[in-house]
Design a protein around this motif. Structure first.
Motif, PDB file in Angstrom:
ATOM      1  N   ILE A 167       0.842  -1.200   0.000  1.00 55.37           N
ATOM      2  CA  ILE A 167       0.000   0.000   0.000  1.00 55.37           C
ATOM      3  C   ILE A 167       0.872   1.243   0.000  1.00 55.37           C
ATOM      4  O   ILE A 167       0.609   2.202  -0.747  1.00 55.37           O
ATOM      5  N   ALA A 168       1.927   1.268   0.805  1.00 56.32           N
ATOM      6  CA  ALA A 168       2.815   2.429   0.872  1.00 56.32           C
ATOM      7  C   ALA A 168       3.493   2.678  -0.477  1.00 56.32           C
ATOM      8  O   ALA A 168       3.546   3.821  -0.954  1.00 56.32           O
ATOM      9  N   VAL A 169       4.001   1.646  -1.101  1.00 59.58           N
ATOM     10  CA  VAL A 169       4.650   1.802  -2.406  1.00 59.58           C
ATOM     11  C   VAL A 169       3.637   2.275  -3.445  1.00 59.58           C
ATOM     12  O   VAL A 169       3.933   3.149  -4.269  1.00 59.58           O
ATOM     13  N   SER A 170       2.428   1.742  -3.399  1.00 62.14           N
ATOM     14  CA  SER A 170       1.387   2.168  -4.326  1.00 62.14           C
ATOM     15  C   SER A 170       1.059   3.641  -4.149  1.00 62.14           C
ATOM     16  O   SER A 170       0.881   4.370  -5.136  1.00 62.14           O
ATOM     17  N   LEU A 171       0.980   4.089  -2.909  1.00 54.95           N
ATOM     18  CA  LEU A 171       0.709   5.507  -2.649  1.00 54.95           C
ATOM     19  C   LEU A 171       1.826   6.402  -3.168  1.00 54.95           C
ATOM     20  O   LEU A 171       1.563   7.453  -3.756  1.00 54.95           O
ATOM     21  N   VAL A 172       3.064   5.980  -2.976  1.00 55.62           N
ATOM     22  CA  VAL A 172       4.198   6.767  -3.470  1.00 55.62           C
ATOM     23  C   VAL A 172       4.152   6.865  -4.993  1.00 55.62           C
ATOM     24  O   VAL A 172       4.317   7.944  -5.567  1.00 55.62           O
ATOM     25  N   ILE A 173       3.890   5.760  -5.662  1.00 49.15           N
ATOM     26  CA  ILE A 173       3.816   5.769  -7.126  1.00 49.15           C
ATOM     27  C   ILE A 173       2.641   6.622  -7.586  1.00 49.15           C
ATOM     28  O   ILE A 173       2.759   7.382  -8.560  1.00 49.15           O
TER      29      ILE A 173
END
Length: 68
Positions: free
Chosen positions: A42-48
């Protein structure tokens, strides 16, 4: 031909021996690691997603300067 069959048998026996050495996680470890993986995803998705919005707005701004 018999040598290939023996090699395959040896390989499978070695695989089985290695699998018996594995320490499998219990339910609590599996649950906690799963939660970490989900949160990290979820964190990586938000950053992208934030990077995508930023680049899109920057491109729209640059294209707007040139009237495109």
């Amino acid at each position: 031909m018999l040598e290939k069959i023996q090699d395959t048998r040896d390989f499978l026996e070695e695989c089985w021996d290695e699998l018996r050495k594995v320490t499998w996680p219990d339910y609590e470890q599996l649950r906690s690691v799963t939660i970490v993986v989900i949160l990290f995803s979820i964190a990586v998705s938000l950053v992208i997603w934030i990077m995508d919005i930023t680049v899109r707005q920057a491109l729209e701004f640059i294209m707007g300067i040139f009237g495109a």
